[in-house]
Enzyme design. Structure first.
Site, PDB file in Angstrom:
ATOM      1  N   ARG A 226       0.876  -1.231   0.157  1.00 19.65           N
ATOM      2  CA  ARG A 226       0.147   0.139  -0.139  1.00 19.65           C
ATOM      3  C   ARG A 226       0.958   1.216  -0.024  1.00 19.65           C
ATOM      4  O   ARG A 226       1.469   1.458   1.178  1.00 19.65           O
ATOM      5  CB  ARG A 226      -0.943   0.134   1.094  1.00 19.65           C
ATOM      6  CG  ARG A 226      -1.993  -1.240   1.274  1.00 19.65           C
ATOM      7  CD  ARG A 226      -3.381  -0.861   0.458  1.00 19.65           C
ATOM      8  NE  ARG A 226      -3.911  -2.075   0.491  1.00 19.65           N
ATOM      9  CZ  ARG A 226      -5.027  -2.290   0.886  1.00 19.65           C
ATOM     10  NH1 ARG A 226      -5.672  -1.257   1.631  1.00 19.65           N
ATOM     11  NH2 ARG A 226      -5.934  -3.088   0.589  1.00 19.65           N
ATOM     12  N   GLU A 228       0.654   4.168   0.873  1.00 22.82           N
ATOM     13  CA  GLU A 228      -0.240   5.089   1.726  1.00 22.82           C
ATOM     14  C   GLU A 228       0.784   5.866   2.296  1.00 22.82           C
ATOM     15  O   GLU A 228       1.452   5.656   3.423  1.00 22.82           O
ATOM     16  CB  GLU A 228      -1.122   4.626   2.475  1.00 22.82           C
ATOM     17  CG  GLU A 228      -2.129   3.778   1.984  1.00 22.82           C
ATOM     18  CD  GLU A 228      -3.006   2.672   2.594  1.00 22.82           C
ATOM     19  OE1 GLU A 228      -2.561   2.440   3.654  1.00 22.82           O
ATOM     20  OE2 GLU A 228      -4.024   2.203   2.293  1.00 22.82           O
ATOM     21  N   ARG A 234      -1.399   2.098  12.930  1.00 18.63           N
ATOM     22  CA  ARG A 234      -2.067   0.981  12.471  1.00 18.63           C
ATOM     23  C   ARG A 234      -1.732   0.883  10.931  1.00 18.63           C
ATOM     24  O   ARG A 234      -2.460   0.062  10.256  1.00 18.63           O
ATOM     25  CB  ARG A 234      -3.623   0.907  12.686  1.00 18.63           C
ATOM     26  CG  ARG A 234      -4.249   2.151  12.076  1.00 18.63           C
ATOM     27  CD  ARG A 234      -5.729   2.189  12.390  1.00 18.63           C
ATOM     28  NE  ARG A 234      -6.149   3.162  11.876  1.00 18.63           N
ATOM     29  CZ  ARG A 234      -6.081   4.447  12.097  1.00 18.63           C
ATOM     30  NH1 ARG A 234      -5.233   5.005  12.837  1.00 18.63           N
ATOM     31  NH2 ARG A 234      -6.798   5.250  11.119  1.00 18.63           N
ATOM     32  N   HIS A 235      -0.854   1.686  10.251  1.00 21.39           N
ATOM     33  CA  HIS A 235      -0.662   1.499   8.995  1.00 21.39           C
ATOM     34  C   HIS A 235       0.781   1.246   8.733  1.00 21.39           C
ATOM     35  O   HIS A 235       1.844   1.850   9.118  1.00 21.39           O
ATOM     36  CB  HIS A 235      -1.047   2.892   8.355  1.00 21.39           C
ATOM     37  CG  HIS A 235      -2.426   3.195   7.856  1.00 21.39           C
ATOM     38  ND1 HIS A 235      -2.947   3.953   8.579  1.00 21.39           N
ATOM     39  CD2 HIS A 235      -3.444   2.643   7.213  1.00 21.39           C
ATOM     40  CE1 HIS A 235      -4.421   4.042   8.562  1.00 21.39           C
ATOM     41  NE2 HIS A 235      -4.517   3.238   7.343  1.00 21.39           N
ATOM     42  N   GLU A 372     -10.180  -1.066  12.823  1.00 22.20           N
ATOM     43  CA  GLU A 372     -10.792  -2.098  11.646  1.00 22.20           C
ATOM     44  C   GLU A 372      -9.691  -3.051  11.516  1.00 22.20           C
ATOM     45  O   GLU A 372      -8.480  -2.646  11.230  1.00 22.20           O
ATOM     46  CB  GLU A 372     -10.828  -1.195  10.367  1.00 22.20           C
ATOM     47  CG  GLU A 372     -11.373  -1.941   9.461  1.00 22.20           C
ATOM     48  CD  GLU A 372     -10.886  -1.148   7.965  1.00 22.20           C
ATOM     49  OE1 GLU A 372     -11.108  -0.106   7.846  1.00 22.20           O
ATOM     50  OE2 GLU A 372     -10.394  -1.858   7.114  1.00 22.20           O
ATOM     51  N   SER A 375     -12.102  -5.905   6.317  1.00 19.87           N
ATOM     52  CA  SER A 375     -13.255  -5.470   5.551  1.00 19.87           C
ATOM     53  C   SER A 375     -13.656  -6.421   4.476  1.00 19.87           C
ATOM     54  O   SER A 375     -12.926  -7.148   3.999  1.00 19.87           O
ATOM     55  CB  SER A 375     -12.573  -4.335   4.403  1.00 19.87           C
ATOM     56  OG  SER A 375     -12.612  -3.118   4.684  1.00 19.87           O
ATOM     57  N   ARG A 423      -2.369  -6.331  12.610  1.00 15.81           N
ATOM     58  CA  ARG A 423      -3.581  -5.613  13.332  1.00 15.81           C
ATOM     59  C   ARG A 423      -3.842  -6.520  14.377  1.00 15.81           C
ATOM     60  O   ARG A 423      -4.195  -6.156  15.585  1.00 15.81           O
ATOM     61  CB  ARG A 423      -4.615  -4.776  12.510  1.00 15.81           C
ATOM     62  CG  ARG A 423      -4.082  -3.605  11.765  1.00 15.81           C
ATOM     63  CD  ARG A 423      -5.109  -2.952  11.263  1.00 15.81           C
ATOM     64  NE  ARG A 423      -4.690  -1.789  10.228  1.00 15.81           N
ATOM     65  CZ  ARG A 423      -5.545  -0.916   9.837  1.00 15.81           C
ATOM     66  NH1 ARG A 423      -6.795  -1.143   9.732  1.00 15.81           N
ATOM     67  NH2 ARG A 423      -5.129  -0.003   8.934  1.00 15.81           N
TER      68      ARG A 423
HETATM   69  P1  AMO Z   1      -9.065  -3.005   2.840  1.00 19.36           P
HETATM   70  O1  AMO Z   1      -8.560  -2.021   2.143  1.00 19.36           O
HETATM   71  O2  AMO Z   1     -10.060  -2.436   3.759  1.00 19.36           O
HETATM   72  O3  AMO Z   1      -9.989  -3.973   1.876  1.00 19.36           O
HETATM   73  O4  AMO Z   1      -7.943  -3.780   3.509  1.00 19.36           O
HETATM   74  C1  AMO Z   1      -8.296  -4.980   4.430  1.00 19.36           C
HETATM   75  C2  AMO Z   1      -7.702  -5.214   5.679  1.00 19.36           C
HETATM   76  O5  AMO Z   1      -6.180  -4.995   5.583  1.00 19.36           O
HETATM   77  C3  AMO Z   1      -5.815  -4.176   6.579  1.00 19.36           C
HETATM   78  N1  AMO Z   1      -4.824  -2.892   6.050  1.00 19.36           N
HETATM   79  C4  AMO Z   1      -3.688  -2.465   6.451  1.00 19.36           C
HETATM   80  N2  AMO Z   1      -2.879  -3.089   7.552  1.00 19.36           N
HETATM   81  C5  AMO Z   1      -1.660  -2.472   7.647  1.00 19.36           C
HETATM   82  N3  AMO Z   1      -1.252  -1.439   6.969  1.00 19.36           N
HETATM   83  C6  AMO Z   1      -2.256  -0.882   6.167  1.00 19.36           C
HETATM   84  N4  AMO Z   1      -1.693   0.271   5.300  1.00 19.36           N
HETATM   85  C7  AMO Z   1      -3.450  -1.409   5.802  1.00 19.36           C
HETATM   86  N5  AMO Z   1      -4.367  -1.412   4.883  1.00 19.36           N
HETATM   87  C8  AMO Z   1      -5.539  -2.005   5.000  1.00 19.36           C
HETATM   88  C9  AMO Z   1      -6.745  -3.946   7.579  1.00 19.36           C
HETATM   89  C10 AMO Z   1      -8.105  -3.938   6.545  1.00 19.36           C
HETATM   90  O6  AMO Z   1      -9.170  -4.259   7.389  1.00 19.36           O
HETATM   91  N6  AMO Z   1     -10.084  -5.872  -1.109  1.00 19.36           N
HETATM   92  C11 AMO Z   1     -10.700  -5.552   0.162  1.00 19.36           C
HETATM   93  C12 AMO Z   1     -10.999  -6.569   1.144  1.00 19.36           C
HETATM   94  C13 AMO Z   1     -12.209  -7.500   0.686  1.00 19.36           C
HETATM   95  O7  AMO Z   1     -13.209  -6.699   0.470  1.00 19.36           O
HETATM   96  O8  AMO Z   1     -12.156  -8.532   0.765  1.00 19.36           O
HETATM   97  C14 AMO Z   1      -9.262  -4.632   0.679  1.00 19.36           C
HETATM   98  O9  AMO Z   1      -8.253  -4.782   0.503  1.00 19.36           O
HETATM   99  O10 AMO Z   1      -7.003  -4.792   8.473  1.00 19.36           O
END
Ligand code: AMO
Length: 449
Positions: A226, A228, A234-235, A372, A375, A423
């Protein structure tokens, strides 16, 4: 114990956890030096291997062992042969190094420590800030309490695989090098791929859906990238996703039911098999029941307004709101988990199944102890509907040609989830940052060590 290799006889290594059963026997131990202490003429070494710590006594009479012991420092790798003896005073004397000790007869240094060590990793707690701990990760990971985070992590991954397989999900591995950005967002890393551009997968979304077309039920434990620019607890920019996708669902409740069972099983396995590790972290009892509370997002926003005086400017919930809703679920349902459902179409990806009202989606987030962790939801499985949803989300169907192909070939109603593995461990152990649950974390500033 010895074995013959060629025409030479070698003594086999005994693990420290086996040594208490070998009182009176001559054994060879091997490991890292936790500490060396000199008491008068005696030298004491605490030796550590993957199974525990034991005290070694070196007496001046054993001359060569004694000479070698004098040079030994923390983190040297050594082999020590000697007699296993009961320790005077037994367990009560020192619970950490147990009821036996080894009287050294022979010490061989396998590897020395060249650098000055910035920490004493044998200490129960390392007193340094997170950045310093991450800078010195190779050494820090040897600290027992930190090392144990990864035992809990490994148990969780094992448990996820077990429960998924038991429910007839097939384990798959999907590509991480993609020709286009997976979900059309901006959070992907562009890479050079020979003479063209490519992208690192920010979700296995499309391929796990393709997996449904071939296998009905699939799961993946895989790396997610990611791009981001977040600086939060948490990221991170590279994490491990626990994904799943299942065909022939009646509604997205089936997906939540399945995820609920998976979470319960992972927590039960960890509670059962990681008692020692959990006891080192003051994380409190894990609270969950058969059914996790489920709230529509709009209901959650009302609760935040009425009970916490938190007005929302947005149609979505923010991290503070997620924290408060978890507080609410704990107080009202004695649960560390809560599902929020029916997010508006505008905040969910184009592949999300809209509800009959057309305004909301058949999707959910799972929150655990304030954040969270997953998702998911039901996906659109009709080709025309999916194509028009891509357009409605301001994207071009041409960019999703291969993905769209799946839906020309016959697809059942299906849905799934993406769970963030780190997480979960962060929250189970109440770690301040997700990075503590990652061996070598990658964030905006850090791609070393
Ligand atoms: P989403 O983008 O919400 O959904 O990601 C799913 C889960 O991944 C974790 N997560 C992260 N953990 C650490 N660092 C990050 N930058 C980060 N971003 C996300 C979280 C989050 O809930 N395709 C959809 C999932 C689906 O619908 O099946 C998706 O990627 O725990």
């Amino acid at each position: 114990m010895s074995k013959l290799v060629g025409d030479k006889k070698f003594m086999e290594r005994t693990l420290i956890s086996d040594a208490p059963r070998m009182i009176g026997q001559y054994v060879k131990l091997a490991g890292w030096v936790n500490s060396r202490r000199d008491h008068g003429k005696l030298i004491f070494i605490d030796l550590r291997d993957r199974t525990g710590v034991v005290q070694i006594v070196v007496i001046p009479d054993k001359e060569s062992a004694y000479q070698n012991a004098k040079d030994i420092r923390s983190e040297f790798v050594v082999e020590i042969e000697g007699l296993v003896k009961e320790r005077p005073g037994g367990l009560e004397k020192d619970a950490k190094t147990g009821k036996i000790e080894l009287e050294a007869a022979k010490i061989t240094v396998i590897s020395k420590v060249e650098a000055e060590l910035p920490f004493d990793v044998a200490k129960s707690e390392l007193d340094a800030n997170l950045n310093t701990l991450l800078d010195n990760r190779n050494l820090v990971l040897r600290n027992k309490k930190i090392n144990d985070i990864f035992k809990v992590y490994a148990e969780m991954i094992k448990s996820y695989g077990d429960v998924m397989r038991e429910n007839s999900f097939l384990e798959i591995k999907t590509p991480k090098i993609l020709s286009a950005a997976t979900e059309g967002g901006a959070n992907f890393f562009k890479i050079k791929y020979f003479d063209r551009d490519a992208y690192l997968a920010q979700s296995p979304q499309f391929y796990k859906q393709a997996g449904v077309g071939a296998f009905e039920r699939v799961f993946e434990i895989g790396t997610v990238f990611r791009a981001e620019p977040h600086f939060t607890t948490r990221h991170v920019n590279e994490y491990t996703g626990l994904d799943a996708e299942m065909g022939f669902i009646d509604s997205f409740s089936d997906v939540m039911d399945a995820l609920e069972k998976v979470m319960q099983r992972m927590l039960l396995d960890i509670s059962k098999n990681c008692q020692a590790e959990l006891s080192e972290y003051a994380a409190g009892e894990l609270l969950f029941s058969d059914k996790f509370p489920r709230l529509r997002l709009t209901e959650a926003l009302e609760i935040l307004d009425k009970e916490y005086g938190k007005k929302s400017e947005d149609v979505d919930i923010d991290p503070e709101g997620e924290r408060l809703i978890c507080e609410w679920a704990k107080k009202n349902h004695n649960s560390d988990f809560v599902f929020l459902t029916h997010y508006p179409v505008s905040v969910r990806p184009f592949y999300s199944m809209p509800s009959v009202d057309g305004q909301y989606t058949e999707t959910f987030d799972l929150l655990f102890r304030g954040v969270e962790i997953a998702s998911g939801g039901q996906r659109i499985h009709d080709y025309e509907q999916l194509r028009s949803s891509i357009v409605k989300h301001g994207l071009k169907p041409e960019d999703f040609e291969h993905y769209l192909d799946i839906f020309k070939l016959g697809m059942p109603a299906h849905g799934g989830w993406g769970l963030g593995s780190e997480r979960i461990v962060q929250k189970i152990l109440a770690l301040g940052s997700i990075k503590e649950a990652i061996l070598f974390p990658r964030d905006v500033k850090r791609i070393t060590p």
